[in-house]
Write a protein that holds these residues in place. Structure first.
Motif, mmCIF file in Angstrom:
data_model
loop_
_atom_site.group_PDB
_atom_site.id
_atom_site.type_symbol
_atom_site.label_atom_id
_atom_site.label_comp_id
_atom_site.label_asym_id
_atom_site.label_seq_id
_atom_site.Cartn_x
_atom_site.Cartn_y
_atom_site.Cartn_z
ATOM 1 N N ALA A 59 0.764 -0.995 0.147
ATOM 2 C CA ALA A 59 -0.144 -0.186 0.111
ATOM 3 C C ALA A 59 0.748 0.838 -0.061
ATOM 4 O O ALA A 59 1.921 1.406 0.994
ATOM 5 N N ASN A 62 -1.059 7.360 -4.141
ATOM 6 C CA ASN A 62 -0.208 8.159 -5.147
ATOM 7 C C ASN A 62 -0.158 9.043 -5.250
ATOM 8 O O ASN A 62 0.154 10.152 -3.821
ATOM 9 N N GLU A 66 -3.839 9.252 -2.227
ATOM 10 C CA GLU A 66 -4.423 8.395 -1.974
ATOM 11 C C GLU A 66 -3.937 7.307 -1.564
ATOM 12 O O GLU A 66 -3.120 7.159 -2.247
ATOM 13 N N THR A 67 -4.180 6.899 -0.394
ATOM 14 C CA THR A 67 -3.632 5.449 -0.639
ATOM 15 C C THR A 67 -4.469 4.021 -1.494
ATOM 16 O O THR A 67 -5.772 3.896 -1.857
ATOM 17 N N ARG A 68 -3.110 3.335 -2.024
ATOM 18 C CA ARG A 68 -3.698 2.278 -3.329
ATOM 19 C C ARG A 68 -2.543 1.330 -3.006
ATOM 20 O O ARG A 68 -1.624 1.082 -2.633
ATOM 21 N N VAL A 69 -3.643 0.470 -3.628
ATOM 22 C CA VAL A 69 -2.581 -1.234 -3.592
ATOM 23 C C VAL A 69 -2.101 -1.457 -4.997
ATOM 24 O O VAL A 69 -2.867 -1.675 -5.379
ATOM 25 N N TYR A 70 -0.908 -1.837 -4.493
ATOM 26 C CA TYR A 70 0.576 -1.580 -6.037
ATOM 27 C C TYR A 70 1.273 -3.013 -6.161
ATOM 28 O O TYR A 70 0.993 -3.602 -4.893
ATOM 29 N N ASN A 96 6.825 -2.432 -11.662
ATOM 30 C CA ASN A 96 4.351 -1.564 -11.195
ATOM 31 C C ASN A 96 3.709 -2.014 -12.414
ATOM 32 O O ASN A 96 4.113 -1.118 -13.136
#
Length: 169
Positions: A59, A62, A66-70, A96
């Motif tokens: 996590a 971006n 905002e929190t994003r799961v990559y 990624n």
């Protein structure tokens, strides 16, 4: 004959590339926080294990905070050539997202990726379901307040191994 894959989705969907596909328990058990392996040992094992798919979930924020799961693929430690130097020497990088043709997005793998977190309070699965029923427009669950009835405490690794079989549709 060597098979050429156009992207990671094709590579991961080929069961012959994933010897753990039928049972991920042994691989996942290595990442339990109760496991005796240190975070450094897990990183070394991950970097040296090149015969199985290497996918990790992380996590991160971006560009719009905002929190994003990559999903990070194939982490590798950069080493300077013998007698040379490099600004990236000893750092770990990964790709990624999809690799299509000759386009690759390379990112720095988090420092101490397999360090365990401190105890975190989380809601139960039933509570999460109820939260989304009560908050239909919610995109995520806010932090669990201290004293939440039925909340559980867990610790987890900052970066998690992600079984390749669950990546492809």
């Amino acid at each position: 004959m060597v098979v050429a894959y156009r992207n990671y989705a094709e590579y991961y969907s080929a069961s012959e590339n994933d010897p753990a596909r039928d049972d991920y328990a042994r691989v996942l058990a290595s990442f339990l926080t109760s496991e005796t392996r240190t975070a450094a040992e897990l990183l070394d094992l991950s970097l040296n294990s090149v015969t199985i798919p290497q996918v990790f979930a992380v996590a991160a924020l971006n560009s719009t905070n905002e929190t994003r799961v990559y999903l990070l693929h194939r982490p590798q430690r950069i080493t300077a050539p013998l007698g040379g130097t490099s600004p990236w020497d000893a750092q770990v990088f990964a790709t990624n997202g999809e690799v299509i043709g000759n386009l690759v997005v390379t990112v720095r793998f988090p420092k101490n990726p397999f360090q365990a977190s401190s105890l975190v309070q989380v809601r139960t699965a039933d509570d999460i379901g109820s939260y989304f029923e009560d908050h239909a427009d919610a995109l995520f669950i806010p932090p669990t307040p201290a004293g939440t009835i039925g909340a559980e405490e867990y610790t987890a690794r900052f970066v998690l191994y992600f079984p390749a079989a669950f990546i492809t549709p």
